[in-house]
Design a protein around this motif. Structure first.
Motif, mmCIF file in Angstrom:
data_model
loop_
_atom_site.group_PDB
_atom_site.id
_atom_site.type_symbol
_atom_site.label_atom_id
_atom_site.label_comp_id
_atom_site.label_asym_id
_atom_site.label_seq_id
_atom_site.Cartn_x
_atom_site.Cartn_y
_atom_site.Cartn_z
ATOM 1 N N GLN A 214 0.842 -1.199 0.000
ATOM 2 C CA GLN A 214 0.000 0.000 0.000
ATOM 3 C C GLN A 214 0.875 1.246 0.000
ATOM 4 O OE1 GLN A 214 -3.191 -0.488 3.074
ATOM 5 N NE2 GLN A 214 -2.210 -2.494 3.312
ATOM 6 N N SER B 134 -2.911 -5.373 -6.298
ATOM 7 C CA SER B 134 -4.267 -5.702 -6.754
ATOM 8 C C SER B 134 -4.143 -6.808 -7.804
ATOM 9 C CB SER B 134 -4.918 -4.462 -7.373
ATOM 10 O OG SER B 134 -4.242 -4.120 -8.583
ATOM 11 N N ASN B 135 -5.272 -7.254 -8.321
ATOM 12 C CA ASN B 135 -5.236 -8.275 -9.375
ATOM 13 C C ASN B 135 -4.524 -7.783 -10.628
ATOM 14 O OD1 ASN B 135 -6.362 -10.541 -8.192
ATOM 15 N ND2 ASN B 135 -8.449 -9.845 -8.581
ATOM 16 N N LYS C 214 0.718 -6.999 -9.505
ATOM 17 C CA LYS C 214 1.148 -8.047 -8.584
ATOM 18 C C LYS C 214 2.326 -8.803 -9.165
ATOM 19 C CE LYS C 214 -2.150 -11.196 -10.670
ATOM 20 N NZ LYS C 214 -3.328 -12.015 -10.506
#
Length: 197
Positions: A62, A127-128, A131
Motif C-alpha cells: 500500500q 491488486s489483481n 502483482k
C-alpha cells in the motif's frame, strides 16, 4: 468393522499429514499432492524437477499509506553465507541490501526468478492488476499469497526445472510482516531444495 475403522483413521491421518497450515511462523511449499509446512529457519526438502509453489501470509503493498509489504527472495544454485538470525537488520544482509533488488516489469507475476548470488526479487501484491504473486485467500487478518515457480531465469532464458542444469536450488525468503526492517521468528527461511528424478 475394525478394518473399516482403521482404514478411515488412516485416511484421515493422511489427509491431515498433507494439510497446509498457515501462520505467521511458517511458509507452505506445495507440489502436486505433497505439502511441506516449513517452520524452521533452515530446511532441506526433496521435490521433483517440476513446478512448485511457496505460500505465505502477508498483507497487500500500500504505497499511499507507506505500508510496503513485500516478501524478498534470493534464488541461487549455490549455498550462500548469510547472517539469518533474529535481531539482524535486513539492510545489513548481503543480497538484501538496498540496491540489490531486481527490477521487473510492472504487473508481471514472477514464475521464473533470476538465478543469482548477487540480489533478490521483490514479491508483492497490490491488486489483481498489479502483482508479482497471486492472492489465494485469507487467514485471520492476513492474505495468503502464492508464488509459483516454474523454473529459473538463467543464461538469458526461462528454464523449466526439468531442464535446469543443477540438482538443487536454494531459496532464501524474507517476509518483514511488521515492517520494522529487523528479522524476527517466522520472517526468514533458508530452503534448500534437492531435485529428485
Amino acid at each position: 468393522m475394525k478394518k473399516i475403522t482403521l482404514l478411515t483413521a488412516f485416511s484421515l491421518f493422511a489427509s491431515f499429514a498433507n494439510a497446509q497450515e498457515y501462520s505467521t511462523n511458517n511458509i507452505v511449499i506445495k507440489q502436486d499432492n505433497q505439502v511441506f509446512n516449513i517452520y524452521d529457519a533452515e530446511q532441506t526438502i526433496k521435490l521433483r524437477p517440476a513446478e512448485f509453489s511457496i505460500e505465505y501470509l502477508n498483507k497487500p503493498y500500500q504505497e499511499k499509506k507507506n505500508l510496503f509489504y513485500a516478501a524478498q527472495a534470493l534464488v541461487t544454485d549455490s549455498t550462500v553465507d548469510t547472517n539469518l538470525q533474529e535481531g539482524v537488520r535486513i539492510d545489513n544482509i548481503p543480497y538484501f541490501e538496498p540496491g540489490t533488488g531486481f527490477a521487473a516489469e510492472k504487473n508481471q507475476v514472477i514464475y521464473y526468478p533470476f538465478l543469482s548470488s548477487d540480489g533478490h526479487q521483490y514479491l508483492y501484491y497490490v491488486s489483481n492488476k498489479d502483482k508479482r504473486v497471486e492472492k489465494t485467500g485469507t487467514s485471520n487478518n492476513w492474505d495468503i499469497y502464492k508464488w509459483t515457480l516454474k523454473g529459473v531465469y538463467q543464461y538469458d532464458a526461462e528454464m523449466d526445472w526439468n531442464i535446469y542444469d543443477n540438482t538443487e536450488v536454494n531459496i532464501i525468503l524474507i517476509i518483514d510482516r511488521n515492517l520494522d526492517g529487523i528479522l524476527q521468528k517466522g520472517e526468514f527461511f533458508n530452503i534448500h531444495i534437492d531435485f529428485q528424478k
